[in-house]
Design an enzyme around this catalytic site. Sequence first.
Site, mmCIF file in Angstrom:
data_model
loop_
_atom_site.group_PDB
_atom_site.id
_atom_site.type_symbol
_atom_site.label_atom_id
_atom_site.label_comp_id
_atom_site.label_asym_id
_atom_site.label_seq_id
_atom_site.Cartn_x
_atom_site.Cartn_y
_atom_site.Cartn_z
ATOM 1 N N ASN A 66 0.750 -1.070 0.103
ATOM 2 C CA ASN A 66 -0.137 0.070 -0.097
ATOM 3 C C ASN A 66 0.854 1.108 0.178
ATOM 4 O O ASN A 66 1.985 1.244 0.578
ATOM 5 C CB ASN A 66 -0.791 0.137 1.189
ATOM 6 C CG ASN A 66 -0.332 0.693 2.536
ATOM 7 O OD1 ASN A 66 -0.293 2.085 2.611
ATOM 8 N ND2 ASN A 66 0.245 -0.221 3.411
ATOM 9 N N VAL A 68 -0.867 4.682 0.864
ATOM 10 C CA VAL A 68 -2.026 5.496 0.999
ATOM 11 C C VAL A 68 -1.518 6.821 1.031
ATOM 12 O O VAL A 68 -2.141 7.655 0.590
ATOM 13 C CB VAL A 68 -3.020 4.864 2.255
ATOM 14 C CG1 VAL A 68 -4.041 5.843 2.348
ATOM 15 C CG2 VAL A 68 -3.732 3.490 1.564
ATOM 16 N N LEU A 70 -0.881 8.358 4.336
ATOM 17 C CA LEU A 70 -1.517 9.045 5.573
ATOM 18 C C LEU A 70 -2.776 9.853 5.290
ATOM 19 O O LEU A 70 -2.941 10.833 6.139
ATOM 20 C CB LEU A 70 -0.200 10.084 6.079
ATOM 21 C CG LEU A 70 1.134 9.070 6.368
ATOM 22 C CD1 LEU A 70 2.414 9.643 5.774
ATOM 23 C CD2 LEU A 70 1.298 9.034 7.838
ATOM 24 N N CYS A 132 5.109 5.024 9.524
ATOM 25 C CA CYS A 132 4.547 4.865 8.179
ATOM 26 C C CYS A 132 5.593 4.761 7.045
ATOM 27 O O CYS A 132 6.393 5.749 7.152
ATOM 28 C CB CYS A 132 3.580 6.129 7.769
ATOM 29 S SG CYS A 132 3.045 5.865 6.175
ATOM 30 N N THR A 198 4.073 -1.932 8.211
ATOM 31 C CA THR A 198 4.446 -2.529 7.146
ATOM 32 C C THR A 198 5.968 -2.616 6.871
ATOM 33 O O THR A 198 6.651 -1.722 7.243
ATOM 34 C CB THR A 198 3.703 -2.092 6.042
ATOM 35 O OG1 THR A 198 3.923 -0.761 5.940
ATOM 36 C CG2 THR A 198 2.191 -2.190 6.153
ATOM 37 N N GLY A 222 0.030 -8.449 5.358
ATOM 38 C CA GLY A 222 -0.452 -9.736 4.925
ATOM 39 C C GLY A 222 0.360 -10.791 5.396
ATOM 40 O O GLY A 222 1.432 -10.917 6.101
ATOM 41 N N GLY A 249 0.337 -7.906 12.196
ATOM 42 C CA GLY A 249 0.993 -8.473 10.973
ATOM 43 C C GLY A 249 0.608 -9.857 10.616
ATOM 44 O O GLY A 249 0.917 -10.692 11.073
HETATM 45 O O1 RRO Z 1 -1.141 5.926 4.865
HETATM 46 C C1 RRO Z 1 -0.184 4.858 4.487
HETATM 47 O O2 RRO Z 1 0.432 4.891 3.371
HETATM 48 C C2 RRO Z 1 0.391 4.335 5.635
HETATM 49 C C3 RRO Z 1 0.597 4.187 6.986
HETATM 50 BR BR1 RRO Z 1 -0.021 5.816 7.748
HETATM 51 C C4 RRO Z 1 1.135 3.246 8.030
HETATM 52 O O3 RRO Z 1 1.351 3.573 9.063
HETATM 53 N N1 RRO Z 1 1.256 2.009 7.271
HETATM 54 C C5 RRO Z 1 1.182 2.009 5.955
HETATM 55 O O4 RRO Z 1 1.608 0.738 5.632
HETATM 56 N N2 RRO Z 1 0.488 2.736 5.088
#
Ligand code: RRO
Length: 333
Positions: A66, A68, A70, A132, A198, A222, A249
């Site tokens: 991922n 994302v 934050l 993160c 992660t 995963g 985890g």
């Molecule tokens: O938002 C993310 O991309 C994200 C966060 Br904040 C995190 O703590 N761990 C992650 O794998 N993605």
Amino acid sequence: MTTRVGPVSLPNPVMTASGTAGHGAELGAYLDLSQLGAVVVKSLSVEPWAGNPAPRLLPAAAGMLNSVGLQNPGIDAWLADDIPALASAGARVVVSVWGRSVGDYAEVGRRLTTALVRSRGPVVALEANISCPNVEDRERMFAHSTEATSAALSALAGAVAPLGLPIWAKLSPNVTDLVAIAGAALAGGAGGLTLVNTLMGLAIDPASGLPRLGGGGGGLSGPALHPIAVRAVYDCRQAFPSASIVGVGGVSGGYDAAELLSAGADAVQVGTASFVDPRAPLRVLAELTEWCAAEGFGSVAEVVGTSHRREATRTPNGQNEVARAGAAGKRAP
Ligand code: RRO
């Protein structure tokens, strides 16, 4: 199935993992949030944050990447818009927070304190996300250094002291000496550890040479992450026998949850499995309940830390054989 994570009593040890269950009561469309140990919300910052460009998720061989980035509505909007729905759903809430600087951790803490000092509502703990993987540069990964870890935790702990809520430091597996970082978090004011975030990964389209995620790299979660989480929990429990530890985890079923508890976690979080089935956290709880009964455990507390109480014997080929008094042999499904 009750458990204690330091001063926090929970009806059971299964929570959602931050970032995998929305900011508020979104998962309530699929399951009764009051039946979970707690709901951990996606990390919140002082200001709203837009996150990374799409695509943000990518399947990996044994899990998911991922990026994302934050994304969140900001702490003030969350307090106004999301906490009421979580409270009405009867959820116990763990508020995850992140910052780009030490000052950000203090400020997000101050805002939480102002809002919750008279009534904490459904909030039972805070989680300091200092790990993160999708920050703009690695210098911003607090959990990669003992100094930055301790500084972020001290800033948050100082600001939220009037709330009397425990802080769990969510740490990164991307480090050489996790126990040292965990020690810095506890010394800085964390009452507990959430292990682990992660692993940093990357997927490339070899034809174009471009990263397949919009943000470039990503975080691997995963089943691939599960043994790493088990090791992290085991090592930290060994080093800090009285710290609160939450394991996260690759928990896809009850057996995975039991394994983290055995390694020393007081509770567990379910994350990536919810992307396959949003009801996964309650399924994990049902399977864990069944597993405890089948294996003769009368309480979660009896399972927590069994791997540290084992009688290990050496077989002729040098592998450890685990003999646990009073319980039948366990087999992975
Ligand atoms: O938002 C993310 O991309 C994200 C966060 Br904040 C995190 O703590 N761990 C992650 O794998 N993605």
